[in-house]
Design an enzyme around this catalytic site. Structure first.
Site, PDB file in Angstrom:
ATOM      1  N   ASP A 165       0.870  -1.155   0.000  1.00 22.86           N
ATOM      2  CA  ASP A 165       0.000   0.000   0.000  1.00 22.86           C
ATOM      3  C   ASP A 165       0.919   1.220   0.000  1.00 22.86           C
ATOM      4  O   ASP A 165       2.123   1.101   0.246  1.00 22.86           O
ATOM      5  CB  ASP A 165      -0.931  -0.027   1.230  1.00 22.86           C
ATOM      6  CG  ASP A 165      -2.199   0.770   0.960  1.00 22.86           C
ATOM      7  OD1 ASP A 165      -3.226   0.487   1.599  1.00 22.86           O
ATOM      8  OD2 ASP A 165      -2.160   1.664   0.092  1.00 22.86           O
TER       9      ASP A 165
HETATM   10  C1  GLC Z   1      -4.352   4.066  -0.335  1.00 24.12           C
HETATM   11  C2  GLC Z   1      -5.285   2.893  -0.168  1.00 24.12           C
HETATM   12  C3  GLC Z   1      -5.246   1.900  -1.301  1.00 24.12           C
HETATM   13  C4  GLC Z   1      -5.042   2.658  -2.605  1.00 24.12           C
HETATM   14  C5  GLC Z   1      -3.651   3.263  -2.562  1.00 24.12           C
HETATM   15  C6  GLC Z   1      -3.350   4.102  -3.797  1.00 24.12           C
HETATM   16  O1  GLC Z   1      -3.693   4.368   0.844  1.00 24.12           O
HETATM   17  O2  GLC Z   1      -5.184   2.176   1.066  1.00 24.12           O
HETATM   18  O3  GLC Z   1      -6.491   1.185  -1.293  1.00 24.12           O
HETATM   19  O4  GLC Z   1      -5.161   1.782  -3.718  1.00 24.12           O
HETATM   20  O5  GLC Z   1      -3.431   4.049  -1.392  1.00 24.12           O
HETATM   21  O6  GLC Z   1      -4.190   5.219  -3.834  1.00 24.12           O
END
Ligand code: GLC
Length: 735
Positions: free
Chosen positions: A244
């Site tokens: 993430d």
């Molecule tokens: C965020 C989310 C994830 C998302 C990523 C990119 O923190 O937790 O679901 O795809 O960052 O935006």
């Protein structure tokens, strides 16, 4: 359309190096260490559009890999695309064939935006009703969640787009998500939290996103047992894992723990920043936005946003800076770097990125996608109560009441936000559909959502309320109409959990006042999950319409006027906040940085069954405008064959549900019942359908920490009905 096949895998030098197409194997022999490392982390997208961008290797004609969110539609700041209903609304259809179509549309729009990876679907189990991201997920039940995870992944992947089921694993809350330690038992992991990821991998997911949290003390991006041994080993996952955003700590720990791609790979200030999702920017189409609020800030300066719901970028050791040296020093074996880069290249090859092949054509905002957005929003609508006031006749004079009736409720806040090209509000939809008089009264100031921009700015926008408190005027309009339609919403977002299950602001008061003024009051809920309904005894009907996306108005009008049968069933139990198994602080949101999953496998209806607590509305509940009789059923270990009759004179939708009640075994706790299968069917007036519902071995099994999946001998009762609390037929099976 490219046919997908699993490439065989074999174990070599303690890491799994997949038998890859020659092009990938050859590439690995030609790439330098630095070039391989460049394939394992994000870089800045020169076009400023992709949320995740793995730059290619120009010297060897390896193109970039472009990643975008999200589960409700493609999100590119400053651009627009179809705003589909929230995945929870899709799951409420209990129609996984429709979910394949949903995934295909998401994939087609991803390709339409020249992107290669969709950071979706979100497949975390709905463990607590207050999780701020429940709208992005599917269910409190692992079989139901797994069926939808697999279906959406299958749809996305057939569009030559890499699906990214997320967030692996046990990311079931937003409070302190970047630092919380989840203490969870192996059996609950295996029976509840892992199955949807296993199903997504079996459906061919090319990537899996690791969660921010730690599980039993180990950060998920570094979790050798759950990533290398379980996901890549037992589940035979042959794609790449991606962190993430800012979800890693040590580069060596992550690389050796099984992480293949670190995102975003660059400092926060260089990221593609969120854009105000306003009609103006949406209308501008693909104007690339200037850098957003992060411009010029380095990681240390990023404002402390919304508690610990947002990660701290300064804690991430970026692969770009440290991985090559870790490989040269031997801290990370070069074979592991080959595996990391090989997994990325393998997925690029699979979607036709390496051979300039004929990739599926993309498209956004097609008539088919607009129709699908409306169909899913309508089909996912759950009729919770109805004393007969619904469906409305065309000439009914209606009062449309609610603080947000002039806007489509697209979704919640965060990375899943969408920006549609077209949208219809409840006022638009009902005005277009009704023949009778339509009076509109907002009755309260707008209930404002929380946007990703708010999160970066440090929290919800506290500006002046939009609108006035005019509850009396709303009640007067209700009194003058044949039927009062009150629309109420909750507020949910990534990075924050809901503070309660009550409707925000004074919406309950508005509903009560309208119900007092007109005993033919219908409440339509646009919520992210369960809410408390203290007024339900005083109204004529209650409809759960979730976050319906761009087709909000048209879809709810079609259901209210009976053009479409309310075909949804609850994917989550509705109950008073204090009766959920996570009502205790230690269990949610946790204490001293640790959340304890002490409830074990007793989540959702499993808990309410064991506690013998009657929920307000049970899992699987939902009415149709028609009515059904369960006529006959026969079961064997692999199939339940069920005959259902529509005993009314109007067509309807039914969701047949099959639960299994295991035998009591001394010393072994088991849920009273567990969902084993389901089927959504349209049944014409007066007709019968006979449906085969597959029961796999897991339907009878429990996970034993010593023996693994175990089917105890004894009598199993197969229950068939229309919710976890409304069983019509039972059949026994000896195992
Ligand atoms: C965020 C989310 C994830 C998302 C990523 C990119 O923190 O937790 O679901 O795809 O960052 O935006």
């Amino acid at each position: 359309m490219r046919q997908y096949r699993r490439i065989d895998s074999f174990v070599m030098n303690d890491f799994v190096i997949h038998s890859m197409e020659n092009s990938v194997t050859e590439l690995l022999t030609e790439l330098t260490i630095a070039e391989k490392v460049s394939l394992t982390h994000g870089s800045v997208d020169p076009d400023g559009r992709s949320t995740g961008y793995v730059r290619g290797v120009e010297r060897l004609d390896v193109p970039a890999l472009r990643m975008v969110d999200g589960p409700l539609g493609v999100r590119i700041p400053g651009e627009s695309s179809t705003a589909f209903p929230a995945p929870l609304a899709l799951a409420a259809t209990f129609d996984d064939a429709l979910a394949v179509e949903f995934g295909e549309a998401l994939g087609r729009e991803t390709r339409g935006k020249d992107q290669d990876v969709l950071l979706a679907p979100g497949v975390n189990l709905i463990r607590t009703p207050r999780n701020g991201r429940n709208f992005e997920y599917f269910s409190e039940d692992p079989v139901h969640a797994g069926a939808f995870a697999a279906a959406v992944v299958e749809g996305i992947q057939t569009m030559d787009v890499i699906a990214t089921p997320k967030h692996y694993v046990a990311n079931n809350q937003e409070t302190d998500r970047a630092s919380i330690d989840v203490q969870v038992g192996e059996r609950a992991l295996r029976e509840l939290y892992l199955p949807a990821f296993e199903a997504a991998v079996d459906a061919g997911a090319g990537s899996v996103m690791t969660a921010y949290n730690t599980v039993n003390g180990t950060r998920m991006s570094d979790h050798d047992r759950l990533v290398n041994q379980v996901l890549k080993g037992e589940f035979d996952f042959d794609g790449y894992t991606v962190s993430d955003w800012f979800g890693t700590e040590s580069a060596t720990g992550a690389a050796n723990g099984g992480l293949d791609v670190e995102m975003p790979g660059v400092p926060m200030a260089e990221m593609v920043a969120p854009e105000e999702n306003t009609a103006e920017t949406a209308a501008e189409g693909s104007d690339v936005p200037d850098a957003g609020p992060n411009e010029g800030l380095d990681d240390a300066e990023i404002p402390e946003v919304v508690g610990d719901g947002m990660p701290d970028p300064s804690t991430c050791e970026r692969f770009a800076e440290t991985l090559a040296n870790a490989v040269r020093s031997g801290e990370v074996p070069e074979s592991r770097l080959d595996d990391m880069a090989g997994r990325v290249l393998g997925q690029m090859d699979r979607i036709g990125l390496l051979d300039d092949g004929d990739r599926v054509e993309g498209a956004i905002d097609t008539p088919g996608h607009r129709d699908l957005a409306e169909r899913v929003a309508a089909r996912g609508t759950v009729l919770l109560e109805n004393d007969g006031v619904l469906p409305l006749s065309d000439d009914t004079d209606v009062a449309v009441i609610g603080p947000n009736v002039d806007e489509a409720i697209l979704g919640g806040g965060g990375s899943s936000e969408t920006s549609p090209i077209v949208e219809t509000s409840p006022t638009d939809g009902i005005t277009a559909r009704a023949d009778g008089a339509v009076t509109v009264r907002r009755g309260l100031p707008r209930v404002e959502g929380v946007s990703l921009l708010d999160l970066f700015a440090g929290g919800p926008d506290e500006s002046e309320p939009d609108g006035a408190v005019e509850i009396e005027a709303a009640a007067d309009a209700a009194a003058a109409a044949d039927v009062a339609l009150v629309f109420a919403r909750d507020v949910a977002t990534e990075a924050l959990d809901r503070e309660s299950l009550s409707l925000p602001d004074r919406q309950d008061e508005l509903i009560e006042a309208v119900a007092d003024a007109n005993d033919r009051t219908v409440v339509v809920l646009n919520t992210s999950g369960p809410v408390e309904t203290p007024w339900r005894e005083n109204v004529a009907a209650v409809v759960e319409n979730w976050y319906p996306g761009q087709a909000h108005g048209d879809a709810i009008a079609a259901v209210l006027y009976g053009d479409r049968d309310p075909a949804g069933r609850l994917p989550v139990t509705f109950a008073p906040a204090g009766t959920y198994p996570t009502a205790d602080e230690r269990r949610f949101p946790g204490v001293d940085g640790t959340v304890h999953y002490d409830e074990g496998i007793f989540v959702g209806y499993r808990h309410f069954d064991r506690a013998a607590t009657e929920p307000t509305y049970p899992f699987g509940h939902g009415r149709s405008y028609a009515d059904f009789e369960y006529v006959e059923a026969s079961v064997d270990v692999a199939t339940a064959t069920v005959t259902v009759e529509n005993v009314t004179d109007r067509d309807g939708h039914e969701v047949l549900q099959v639960y299994v009640r295991p035998p009591a075994i001394d010393g072994v706790e088991r849920p009273e019942r567990a969902l084993a299968g389901f089927a959504a069917r349209e049944i014409p007036a007066g007709e019968r359908v006979t449906v085969d519902i597959d029961l796999d071995e897991r339907a009878f099994a429990r996970y034993d920490e010593t023996d693994g999946w175990t089917v105890d001998p004894g009598e199993y009762v197969v229950e068939i009905g229309r919710s976890a609390r409304d069983i019509s037929l039972e059949r026994s099976l000896e195992r």
